[in-house]
Design a protein around this motif. Structure first.
Motif, PDB file in Angstrom:
ATOM      1  N   GLY A  24       0.855  -1.099   0.010  1.00  0.00           N
ATOM      2  CA  GLY A  24       0.151  -0.075   0.212  1.00  0.00           C
ATOM      3  C   GLY A  24       0.978   1.372   0.113  1.00  0.00           C
ATOM      4  O   GLY A  24       0.206   2.330  -0.446  1.00  0.00           O
ATOM      5  N   ASP A  26       2.174   4.641   0.626  1.00  0.00           N
ATOM      6  CA  ASP A  26       1.430   5.850   1.278  1.00  0.00           C
ATOM      7  C   ASP A  26       0.089   5.567   1.835  1.00  0.00           C
ATOM      8  O   ASP A  26      -0.487   6.017   2.890  1.00  0.00           O
ATOM      9  CB  ASP A  26       1.564   7.015   0.463  1.00  0.00           C
ATOM     10  N   GLU A  27      -0.690   4.647   1.031  1.00  0.00           N
ATOM     11  CA  GLU A  27      -1.975   4.439   1.849  1.00  0.00           C
ATOM     12  C   GLU A  27      -1.973   3.750   2.981  1.00  0.00           C
ATOM     13  O   GLU A  27      -3.147   3.733   3.547  1.00  0.00           O
ATOM     14  CB  GLU A  27      -2.461   3.485   0.587  1.00  0.00           C
ATOM     15  N   ARG A  30      -2.556   6.214   5.700  1.00  0.00           N
ATOM     16  CA  ARG A  30      -3.865   6.951   5.518  1.00  0.00           C
ATOM     17  C   ARG A  30      -5.049   6.074   5.775  1.00  0.00           C
ATOM     18  O   ARG A  30      -5.913   6.590   6.436  1.00  0.00           O
ATOM     19  CB  ARG A  30      -4.121   7.432   3.903  1.00  0.00           C
ATOM     20  N   ARG A  31      -4.879   4.982   5.573  1.00  0.00           N
ATOM     21  CA  ARG A  31      -6.085   3.775   6.012  1.00  0.00           C
ATOM     22  C   ARG A  31      -6.150   3.633   7.282  1.00  0.00           C
ATOM     23  O   ARG A  31      -7.163   3.091   7.885  1.00  0.00           O
ATOM     24  CB  ARG A  31      -5.764   2.731   4.953  1.00  0.00           C
ATOM     25  N   TRP A  77       8.201   5.066   4.600  1.00  0.00           N
ATOM     26  CA  TRP A  77       6.720   4.913   4.208  1.00  0.00           C
ATOM     27  C   TRP A  77       6.045   5.648   5.432  1.00  0.00           C
ATOM     28  O   TRP A  77       4.576   5.595   5.492  1.00  0.00           O
ATOM     29  CB  TRP A  77       6.335   3.532   4.055  1.00  0.00           C
ATOM     30  N   GLU A 279      -3.467  15.664   0.373  1.00  0.00           N
ATOM     31  CA  GLU A 279      -2.952  15.097  -0.813  1.00  0.00           C
ATOM     32  C   GLU A 279      -1.633  14.865  -1.086  1.00  0.00           C
ATOM     33  O   GLU A 279      -1.293  14.246  -1.926  1.00  0.00           O
ATOM     34  CB  GLU A 279      -3.703  16.194  -2.037  1.00  0.00           C
ATOM     35  N   ALA A 281       1.990  13.382   0.200  1.00  0.00           N
ATOM     36  CA  ALA A 281       2.559  12.415   1.171  1.00  0.00           C
ATOM     37  C   ALA A 281       3.480  13.213   2.133  1.00  0.00           C
ATOM     38  O   ALA A 281       3.769  12.707   3.405  1.00  0.00           O
ATOM     39  CB  ALA A 281       3.489  11.539   0.414  1.00  0.00           C
ATOM     40  N   TRP A 284       1.599  13.814   5.632  1.00  0.00           N
ATOM     41  CA  TRP A 284       1.573  12.678   6.437  1.00  0.00           C
ATOM     42  C   TRP A 284       2.997  12.224   6.959  1.00  0.00           C
ATOM     43  O   TRP A 284       2.864  11.867   8.282  1.00  0.00           O
ATOM     44  CB  TRP A 284       1.054  11.468   5.583  1.00  0.00           C
TER      45      TRP A 284
END
Length: 325
Positions: A24, A26-27, A30-31, A77, A279, A281, A284
Motif C-alpha cells: 500500500g 503511502d496508503e 492514510r487507511r 513510508w 493530498e 505525502a 502525512w
C-alpha cells in the motif's frame, strides 16, 4: 571499525521497503487512521512474513544492522506502527516491545495494539508498561497513548545477571532504533522535495534550476547525511558493548532532531501550501514524525541530558585519548 551496514542488512532493508510499497505504500498510513485495526493485521503481518519479529538485535551484529535497516524502511513510508519499539524488546522478559519513557506522564505511539510492553527510563531502570485508553481520534493522537509504568522486581531480572547493565544496553538500543526510523523519514522528505522541484515550473523553468532551491536542498541533504553517519556509529557502539553507548545514542538523537527541523522545513518551504494538504505525502510524513521527535524527550531536553551526562569529559570518539589526559 566498520560502520557500513553489511550487504545482507542493506538487501533486507530494500526488500522491506518494496514489500511495504506493494502492501500500500503511502496508503498504509492514510487507511490506518480510518481503520486502526490494519495496524494489528495487515502491517504486522507483512512485517512478520519478512521475519521482522524473529530478529534479536542484541544477539549479533548482523541482526542489529538488519533491525536498523528495517526501521529505516518503515520510516520511509511513515509506517504507523512501533517497529523500533518492538525490535528493542528484551528477550526473556515476556514482553512484545520496549519503550523509552521519561517524565511524570510517559507516553508512546502504541495505542490500539494488543501487545505487552516493557519500559526503560532514561537512567536505565526497567519496568512494565500498561497502555491507557485513548479518547481522541488517531488523526489527533497519531496513535500516542499515555502509559502506566511499574518497576520490575529483582526476581524478574535475575536471569539477566547485571540488571543495571541490561537496562543501559536496552536504553541505548531503544534510543537508537527510532532514530533510524526518523532517518528513513528524512530520506523520504528529501526524495519528495527533489521530485517536487523537478516537476514544478516557475517563470518557464523547473524549480530545480533556481540556485536558491539548489542551496536549500544541499543544506537538507548535508544534515541528512550527517545523521546517517552518526546513526551507523551509534549502532556500532552498541555492538561493541561500549559503556558510552547511551551517550552516543543521545548525541545521535540530538543530531537527528536538529536535522529533522531543517529537512522538514526545507521540504515544506519548497512544497508551499501543498505540503500541508492531505493530498501530499509530505503532510502525512511530517505529522507522523512528531511522536519520534517529541518522545521520550524533545530537542532541548535531549541536549540538557546529554550535557549533564558527558559533563566536562565530552564524547568519546575514534581519536579520543584513552588515558583521559
Amino acid at each position: 571499525m566498520n560502520i557500513e551496514l553489511c550487504s545482507e542488512a542493506r538487501e533486507f532493508g530494500w526488500q522491506v521497503r518494496r514489500a511495504l510499497q506493494a502492501a500500500g505504500g503511502d496508503e498504509l498510513v492514510r487507511r490506518s487512521e480510518g481503520e486502526p485495526g490494519l495496524r494489528r493485521t495487515l502491517i504486522a503481518s507483512v512485517l512478520g512474513e519478512l521475519g521482522a519479529w524473529e530478529l534479536e538485535p542484541l544477539r549479533d551484529a548482523a541482526e542489529l544492522e538488519a533491525a536498523a535497516a528495517l526501521c529505516r524502511s518503515a520510516g520511509y513510508w511513515a509506517l504507523p506502527y512501533p517497529v523500533a519499539e518492538r525490535l528493542a524488546r528484551p528477550v526473556g522478559l515476556g514482553v512484545d516491545g520496549l519503550v523509552v519513557v521519561s517524565g511524570r506522564e510517559p507516553a508512546a505511539p502504541v495505542a490500539d495494539l494488543d501487545l505487552r510492553w516493557g519500559a526503560v527510563t532514561l537512567d536505565g531502570a526497567l519496568g512494565c508498561a500498561s497502555v491507557r485508553q485513548v479518547d481522541s481520534s488517531p488523526r489527533e493522537s497519531v496513535f500516542v497513548a499515555q502509559l502506566d509504568v511499574h518497576p520490575i522486581d529483582g526476581k524478574g531480572l535475575s536471569h539477566w545477571g547485571d540488571s543495571g547493565q541490561a537496562g543501559t544496553t536496552h536504553l541505548a538500543l531503544g534510543l537508537v532504533l527510532p532514530c533510524w526510523t526518523l532517518l528513513g523519514m528524512l530520506d523520504r522528505a528529501i526524495d519528495l522535495a527533489r521530485t517536487h522541484v523537478m516537476t514544478r515550473e516557475q517563470f518557464g523553468r523547473p524549480l530545480a534550476q533556481f540556485q536558491s532551491v539548489q542551496f536549500q536542498l544541499t543544506d537538507a541533504e548535508v544534515e541528512r547525511r550527517g545523521v546517517e553517519m552518526l546513526a551507523r556509529y551509534a549502532l556500532w557502539r552498541i555492538d561493541t558493548g561500549s559503556d558510552a553507548a547511551v551517550d552516543d545514542a543521545l548525541a545521535l538523537r540530538l543530531a537527528a532532531l536538529e536535522a529533522a527541523d531543517i529537512v522538514f522545513r526545507v521540504a515544506h518551504q519548497l512544497h508551499g501550501a501543498l505540503g500541508f494538504c492531505d493530498e501530499s505525502a509530505l503532510s502525512w510524513l511530517s505529522r507522523y514524525s512528531r511522536p519520534i521527535r517529541r518522545l521520550p524527550l524533545g530537542r532541548s531536553a535531549a541536549e540538557d541530558l546529554l550535557t549533564r551526562s558527558i559533563d566536562r569529559a565530552g564524547l568519546a570518539g575514534l581519536y579520543s585519548d584513552p588515558t583521559g589526559v
